[in-house]
Design a protein around this motif. Structure first.
Motif, PDB file in Angstrom:
ATOM      1  N   GLY A  15       0.780  -1.227   0.000  1.00  0.00           N
ATOM      2  CA  GLY A  15       0.000   0.000   0.000  1.00  0.00           C
ATOM      3  C   GLY A  15       0.811   1.276   0.000  1.00  0.00           C
ATOM      4  N   LEU A  16       2.132   1.177  -0.045  1.00  0.00           N
ATOM      5  CA  LEU A  16       2.975   2.372  -0.020  1.00  0.00           C
ATOM      6  C   LEU A  16       3.520   2.697  -1.398  1.00  0.00           C
ATOM      7  CD1 LEU A  16       5.134   1.891   3.196  1.00  0.00           C
ATOM      8  CD2 LEU A  16       3.072   3.247   2.912  1.00  0.00           C
ATOM      9  N   CYS A  29       6.817   3.868  -7.925  1.00  0.00           N
ATOM     10  CA  CYS A  29       6.148   2.576  -8.019  1.00  0.00           C
ATOM     11  C   CYS A  29       4.932   2.619  -7.102  1.00  0.00           C
ATOM     12  CB  CYS A  29       7.088   1.467  -7.576  1.00  0.00           C
ATOM     13  SG  CYS A  29       8.622   1.410  -8.523  1.00  0.00           S
ATOM     14  N   PHE A  30       3.758   2.430  -7.685  1.00  0.00           N
ATOM     15  CA  PHE A  30       2.512   2.550  -6.955  1.00  0.00           C
ATOM     16  C   PHE A  30       2.023   1.180  -6.521  1.00  0.00           C
ATOM     17  CE2 PHE A  30       2.886   6.275  -9.556  1.00  0.00           C
ATOM     18  CZ  PHE A  30       2.508   7.286  -8.697  1.00  0.00           C
ATOM     19  N   PRO A  31       1.301   1.123  -5.389  1.00  0.00           N
ATOM     20  CA  PRO A  31       0.757  -0.168  -4.949  1.00  0.00           C
ATOM     21  C   PRO A  31      -0.282  -0.690  -5.943  1.00  0.00           C
ATOM     22  CG  PRO A  31      -0.054   1.629  -3.565  1.00  0.00           C
ATOM     23  CD  PRO A  31       0.958   2.211  -4.497  1.00  0.00           C
ATOM     24  N   ARG A  32      -0.467  -1.975  -5.958  1.00  0.00           N
ATOM     25  CA  ARG A  32      -1.371  -2.593  -6.924  1.00  0.00           C
ATOM     26  C   ARG A  32      -2.847  -2.402  -6.584  1.00  0.00           C
ATOM     27  NH1 ARG A  32       1.810  -6.475  -9.958  1.00  0.00           N
ATOM     28  NH2 ARG A  32       3.845  -6.631  -8.983  1.00  0.00           N
ATOM     29  N   ALA A  33      -3.189  -2.359  -5.305  1.00  0.00           N
ATOM     30  CA  ALA A  33      -4.591  -2.328  -4.879  1.00  0.00           C
ATOM     31  C   ALA A  33      -5.406  -1.175  -5.482  1.00  0.00           C
ATOM     32  CB  ALA A  33      -4.683  -2.301  -3.357  1.00  0.00           C
ATOM     33  N   VAL A  46       9.667   9.954 -12.848  1.00  0.00           N
ATOM     34  CA  VAL A  46       9.282  11.172 -12.142  1.00  0.00           C
ATOM     35  C   VAL A  46       9.958  12.424 -12.680  1.00  0.00           C
ATOM     36  CG1 VAL A  46       8.686   9.965 -10.037  1.00  0.00           C
ATOM     37  CG2 VAL A  46      11.000  10.809 -10.325  1.00  0.00           C
ATOM     38  N   GLY A  47      10.927  12.290 -13.541  1.00  0.00           N
ATOM     39  CA  GLY A  47      11.565  13.458 -14.146  1.00  0.00           C
ATOM     40  C   GLY A  47      12.644  14.082 -13.297  1.00  0.00           C
ATOM     41  N   ILE A  48      13.104  13.395 -12.266  1.00  0.00           N
ATOM     42  CA  ILE A  48      14.199  13.892 -11.440  1.00  0.00           C
ATOM     43  C   ILE A  48      15.476  13.214 -11.930  1.00  0.00           C
ATOM     44  CG2 ILE A  48      15.158  13.993  -9.107  1.00  0.00           C
ATOM     45  CD1 ILE A  48      12.281  13.872  -8.054  1.00  0.00           C
ATOM     46  N   PRO A  49      16.505  13.996 -12.291  1.00  0.00           N
ATOM     47  CA  PRO A  49      17.738  13.374 -12.776  1.00  0.00           C
ATOM     48  C   PRO A  49      18.459  12.618 -11.664  1.00  0.00           C
ATOM     49  CG  PRO A  49      17.993  15.750 -12.631  1.00  0.00           C
ATOM     50  CD  PRO A  49      16.572  15.447 -12.303  1.00  0.00           C
ATOM     51  N   LEU A  50      19.119  11.568 -12.028  1.00  0.00           N
ATOM     52  CA  LEU A  50      19.850  10.723 -11.089  1.00  0.00           C
ATOM     53  C   LEU A  50      21.234  11.326 -10.848  1.00  0.00           C
ATOM     54  CD1 LEU A  50      19.554   8.123  -9.485  1.00  0.00           C
ATOM     55  CD2 LEU A  50      20.434   6.876 -11.426  1.00  0.00           C
ATOM     56  N   VAL A  51      21.264  12.437 -10.112  1.00  0.00           N
ATOM     57  CA  VAL A  51      22.507  13.130  -9.770  1.00  0.00           C
ATOM     58  C   VAL A  51      22.539  13.349  -8.259  1.00  0.00           C
ATOM     59  CG1 VAL A  51      22.718  14.285 -11.995  1.00  0.00           C
ATOM     60  CG2 VAL A  51      21.477  15.398 -10.167  1.00  0.00           C
ATOM     61  N   ASP A  52      23.647  13.877  -7.760  1.00  0.00           N
ATOM     62  CA  ASP A  52      23.763  14.136  -6.328  1.00  0.00           C
ATOM     63  C   ASP A  52      22.601  14.988  -5.834  1.00  0.00           C
ATOM     64  OD1 ASP A  52      26.097  12.717  -6.201  1.00  0.00           O
ATOM     65  OD2 ASP A  52      27.393  14.483  -6.383  1.00  0.00           O
ATOM     66  N   GLY A  53      22.032  14.621  -4.698  1.00  0.00           N
ATOM     67  CA  GLY A  53      20.943  15.366  -4.104  1.00  0.00           C
ATOM     68  C   GLY A  53      19.558  14.910  -4.507  1.00  0.00           C
ATOM     69  N   TRP A  54      19.462  13.868  -5.317  1.00  0.00           N
ATOM     70  CA  TRP A  54      18.139  13.423  -5.764  1.00  0.00           C
ATOM     71  C   TRP A  54      17.312  12.832  -4.627  1.00  0.00           C
ATOM     72  CZ3 TRP A  54      16.583   8.318  -5.446  1.00  0.00           C
ATOM     73  CH2 TRP A  54      17.578   7.361  -5.267  1.00  0.00           C
ATOM     74  N   GLU A  55      17.968  12.309  -3.589  1.00  0.00           N
ATOM     75  CA  GLU A  55      17.240  11.673  -2.489  1.00  0.00           C
ATOM     76  C   GLU A  55      16.323  12.651  -1.763  1.00  0.00           C
ATOM     77  OE1 GLU A  55      20.593  11.507  -2.787  1.00  0.00           O
ATOM     78  OE2 GLU A  55      21.161   9.411  -2.860  1.00  0.00           O
ATOM     79  N   GLY A  56      16.754  13.900  -1.577  1.00  0.00           N
ATOM     80  CA  GLY A  56      15.937  14.901  -0.900  1.00  0.00           C
ATOM     81  C   GLY A  56      14.669  15.217  -1.670  1.00  0.00           C
ATOM     82  N   LYS A  57      14.794  15.390  -2.966  1.00  0.00           N
ATOM     83  CA  LYS A  57      13.616  15.666  -3.804  1.00  0.00           C
ATOM     84  C   LYS A  57      12.670  14.480  -3.816  1.00  0.00           C
ATOM     85  CE  LYS A  57      16.059  18.735  -6.953  1.00  0.00           C
ATOM     86  NZ  LYS A  57      16.494  18.944  -8.325  1.00  0.00           N
ATOM     87  N   VAL A  58      13.237  13.291  -3.843  1.00  0.00           N
ATOM     88  CA  VAL A  58      12.436  12.075  -3.919  1.00  0.00           C
ATOM     89  C   VAL A  58      11.631  11.868  -2.641  1.00  0.00           C
ATOM     90  CG1 VAL A  58      12.671   9.555  -3.912  1.00  0.00           C
ATOM     91  CG2 VAL A  58      13.801  10.896  -5.657  1.00  0.00           C
ATOM     92  N   SER A  59      12.213  12.150  -1.484  1.00  0.00           N
ATOM     93  CA  SER A  59      11.474  11.939  -0.238  1.00  0.00           C
ATOM     94  C   SER A  59      10.275  12.871  -0.147  1.00  0.00           C
ATOM     95  CB  SER A  59      12.387  12.108   0.973  1.00  0.00           C
ATOM     96  OG  SER A  59      12.851  13.434   1.074  1.00  0.00           O
ATOM     97  N   GLN A  60      10.417  14.110  -0.611  1.00  0.00           N
ATOM     98  CA  GLN A  60       9.289  15.047  -0.620  1.00  0.00           C
ATOM     99  C   GLN A  60       8.204  14.572  -1.599  1.00  0.00           C
ATOM    100  OE1 GLN A  60      11.032  18.773  -1.662  1.00  0.00           O
ATOM    101  NE2 GLN A  60      11.889  19.127   0.371  1.00  0.00           N
ATOM    102  N   LEU A  61       8.618  14.130  -2.766  1.00  0.00           N
ATOM    103  CA  LEU A  61       7.672  13.652  -3.771  1.00  0.00           C
ATOM    104  C   LEU A  61       6.940  12.409  -3.290  1.00  0.00           C
ATOM    105  CD1 LEU A  61       6.460  13.865  -6.599  1.00  0.00           C
ATOM    106  CD2 LEU A  61       8.388  12.516  -7.426  1.00  0.00           C
ATOM    107  N   GLN A  62       7.669  11.492  -2.648  1.00  0.00           N
ATOM    108  CA  GLN A  62       7.055  10.268  -2.142  1.00  0.00           C
ATOM    109  C   GLN A  62       5.979  10.598  -1.110  1.00  0.00           C
ATOM    110  OE1 GLN A  62       7.317   8.687   1.102  1.00  0.00           O
ATOM    111  NE2 GLN A  62       6.153   6.928   0.410  1.00  0.00           N
ATOM    112  N   SER A  63       6.263  11.528  -0.221  1.00  0.00           N
ATOM    113  CA  SER A  63       5.278  11.927   0.798  1.00  0.00           C
ATOM    114  C   SER A  63       4.031  12.520   0.155  1.00  0.00           C
ATOM    115  CB  SER A  63       5.891  12.936   1.762  1.00  0.00           C
ATOM    116  OG  SER A  63       6.971  12.384   2.436  1.00  0.00           O
TER     117      SER A  63
END
Length: 85
Positions: A15-16, A29-33, A46-63
């Motif tokens: 579900g996450l 990656c979206f849950p199947r349900a 998601v359109g975020i380049p795989l460069v230094d600092g991508w983890e910070g942007k990804v955590s905000q987007l995931q939330s």
């Protein structure tokens, strides 16, 4: 370590929404349900380049994506686009 012959222990909870690097790009990656009509798991770039600092942007987007999915605001047309940002 493996839970069974096919299930690795590092899997996300059901579900996450997860966001991870996949084949040189970052994908959500979206849950199947929520998408019972889909044959496979819904994965979108998601359109975020795989460069230094991508983890910070990804955590905000995931939330944000998880909140919108939980509230039912994640429209099917939104998932049809390639970019979330």
């Amino acid at each position: 370590m493996v839970n069974s012959s096919k299930t690795p222990t590092g899997k996300a909870k059901k579900g996450l929404v997860t966001i991870r690097p996949d084949a040189g790009c970052i994908k959500a990656c979206f849950p199947r349900a929520p998408f019972p009509g889909e044959k496979n798991q819904v994965k979108k770039a998601v359109g975020i380049p795989l460069v230094d600092g991508w983890e910070g942007k990804v955590s905000q987007l995931q939330s944000r994506l998880q909140l919108e999915l939980d509230e039912g605001k994640l429209a099917r047309t939104f998932l049809c686009s390639n970019f979330f940002i």
